[in-house]
Design a protein around this motif. Structure first.
Motif, PDB file in Angstrom:
ATOM      1  N   ASP A  32       3.908  -5.019  63.257  1.00  0.00           N
ATOM      2  CA  ASP A  32       3.329  -3.670  63.238  1.00  0.00           C
ATOM      3  C   ASP A  32       3.418  -3.015  61.871  1.00  0.00           C
ATOM      4  O   ASP A  32       4.393  -3.200  61.128  1.00  0.00           O
ATOM      5  CB  ASP A  32       4.040  -2.770  64.253  1.00  0.00           C
ATOM      6  N   VAL A  33       2.393  -2.227  61.572  1.00  0.00           N
ATOM      7  CA  VAL A  33       2.410  -1.331  60.412  1.00  0.00           C
ATOM      8  C   VAL A  33       2.558   0.088  60.952  1.00  0.00           C
ATOM      9  O   VAL A  33       1.808   0.500  61.822  1.00  0.00           O
ATOM     10  CB  VAL A  33       1.115  -1.452  59.591  1.00  0.00           C
ATOM     11  N   VAL A  34       3.543   0.802  60.445  1.00  0.00           N
ATOM     12  CA  VAL A  34       3.830   2.161  60.919  1.00  0.00           C
ATOM     13  C   VAL A  34       3.617   3.150  59.787  1.00  0.00           C
ATOM     14  O   VAL A  34       4.099   2.948  58.669  1.00  0.00           O
ATOM     15  CB  VAL A  34       5.282   2.280  61.435  1.00  0.00           C
ATOM     16  N   HIS A 103      -4.980  -1.358  61.288  1.00  0.00           N
ATOM     17  CA  HIS A 103      -4.369  -1.261  62.618  1.00  0.00           C
ATOM     18  C   HIS A 103      -2.956  -0.746  62.404  1.00  0.00           C
ATOM     19  O   HIS A 103      -2.147  -1.421  61.765  1.00  0.00           O
ATOM     20  CB  HIS A 103      -4.356  -2.623  63.326  1.00  0.00           C
ATOM     21  N   TYR A 104      -2.665   0.410  62.938  1.00  0.00           N
ATOM     22  CA  TYR A 104      -1.369   1.007  62.633  1.00  0.00           C
ATOM     23  C   TYR A 104      -0.940   1.958  63.740  1.00  0.00           C
ATOM     24  O   TYR A 104      -1.737   2.364  64.586  1.00  0.00           O
ATOM     25  CB  TYR A 104      -1.427   1.745  61.288  1.00  0.00           C
ATOM     26  N   LYS A 105       0.348   2.297  63.706  1.00  0.00           N
ATOM     27  CA  LYS A 105       0.921   3.285  64.603  1.00  0.00           C
ATOM     28  C   LYS A 105       1.485   4.425  63.758  1.00  0.00           C
ATOM     29  O   LYS A 105       1.949   4.189  62.633  1.00  0.00           O
ATOM     30  CB  LYS A 105       2.041   2.668  65.445  1.00  0.00           C
ATOM     31  N   ILE A 106       1.460   5.628  64.294  1.00  0.00           N
ATOM     32  CA  ILE A 106       2.109   6.758  63.635  1.00  0.00           C
ATOM     33  C   ILE A 106       3.354   7.121  64.429  1.00  0.00           C
ATOM     34  O   ILE A 106       3.278   7.373  65.633  1.00  0.00           O
ATOM     35  CB  ILE A 106       1.178   7.986  63.552  1.00  0.00           C
ATOM     36  N   ILE A 107       4.491   7.085  63.773  1.00  0.00           N
ATOM     37  CA  ILE A 107       5.766   7.441  64.406  1.00  0.00           C
ATOM     38  C   ILE A 107       6.490   8.374  63.440  1.00  0.00           C
ATOM     39  O   ILE A 107       6.804   7.979  62.321  1.00  0.00           O
ATOM     40  CB  ILE A 107       6.617   6.185  64.698  1.00  0.00           C
TER      41      ILE A 107
END
Length: 285
Positions: A32-34, A103-107
């Motif tokens: 994952d890329v965050v 493709h990424y998530k924001i946290i």
């Protein structure tokens, strides 16, 4: 010692339980890329680096940027952490494709004073995150989830693009400095524009009426874009005057007469806060 800046909405999280819940909600894999917004002193950053493949952290505070640059020098050199000094609201996701942000998530534990702006920016990006896990004010979290059955333009704005849920409430004492209000972690999953592109199943309007709208397909990007623009035009008009009935608010629309009359008759006597996401979609033909 770093002095917190109220103008940047800095309140640093010091709850191990909350940090653990944030990481769990992120459902992280080593591929994952965050994207982390406002890493502060790096408490969440440390845990993200343990689980994710790459963390891209954007910090506006130049002093904290320097602190983080020293603290995470090894991770920066190895490429697992990309540290950027700048304003997240000016951050261009498309320029960071080399970091894997297609493709990424924001946290993140975000600055509360720009919560709405962050949600609007990233939920409507061409390159949307697949998941967002955010620390927000508890009252804002409740508004987004609309647990009282009363929707707002904020809750509809989030639900149009994803599926929000409450993860954990966090008492104000678990921050330094302590804010005046409690906070909460929310997760927004399955982020997409499917509401504007996918077929609609038949469903009762207003959560229990007899009328229904037929399945329709919006297959092309242009159709989806036009539908999305029309959706927001109607939603904004519908919420223009909170206490007025929907039909009164929508009469200000230039093409009010083009709205589906059967559906408008079913919903027109309601207030905007009483309409579900599917009700708003049904008003667009």
């Amino acid at each position: 010692m770093h002095k917190t800046k109220k103008s940047l909405g800095q309140n640093f999280l010091k709850s191990e339980l909350a940090l653990r819940k944030i990481i769990e909600a992120g459902e992280l894999k080593n591929s994952d890329v965050v994207l982390e917004i406002g890493p502060g002193k790096g408490a969440l950053t440390e845990r993200l680096l343990e689980k994710a493949g790459t963390v891209v952290a954007v910090e506006k505070d130049y002093e904290l940027f320097g602190f983080l640059k020293e603290k995470f020098a090894q991770q920066i050199n190895s490429g697992t952490l990309v540290l950027i000094q700048g304003d997240i609201l000016e951050f261009d996701v498309t320029k960071c494709a080399r970091q894997g942000l297609t493709h990424y998530k924001i946290i993140a534990n975000i600055p509360y004073n720009i919560t709405g702006a962050i949600l609007k920016k990233f939920l409507t990006e061409n390159k949307q995150p697949e998941l967002m896990v955010l620390m927000v004010q508890h009252e804002v979290a409740k508004r987004i989830l609309a647990r009282d059955g009363k929707e707002s333009i904020l809750s509809i704005s989030v639900k149009a693009y994803g599926e929000p849920k409450m993860v954990i409430k966090v008492d104000k004492r678990y921050f330094s400095p302590s804010p005046k209000v409690d906070s909460a972690v929310i997760a927004i999953k399955n982020i997409s524009r499917k509401s504007f592109y996918s077929p609609l199943e038949e469903y009762p309007l207003g959560g229990g009426g007899n009328a229904s709208t037929p399945s329709r397909k919006r297959a092309t990007p242009q159709e989806g874009k036009e539908f999305e623009e029309r959706f927001w035009e109607i939603v904004k008009a519908g919420f223009a005057h909170k206490r007025k009935k929907l039909s009164s608010n929508l009469k200000n629309l230039q093409n009010y007469k083009g709205l589906p009359s059967v559906i408008l008759k079913q919903l027109g006597n309601k207030r905007a806060e009483d309409l579900t996401l599917k009700d708003w979609i049904a008003l667009i033909d």
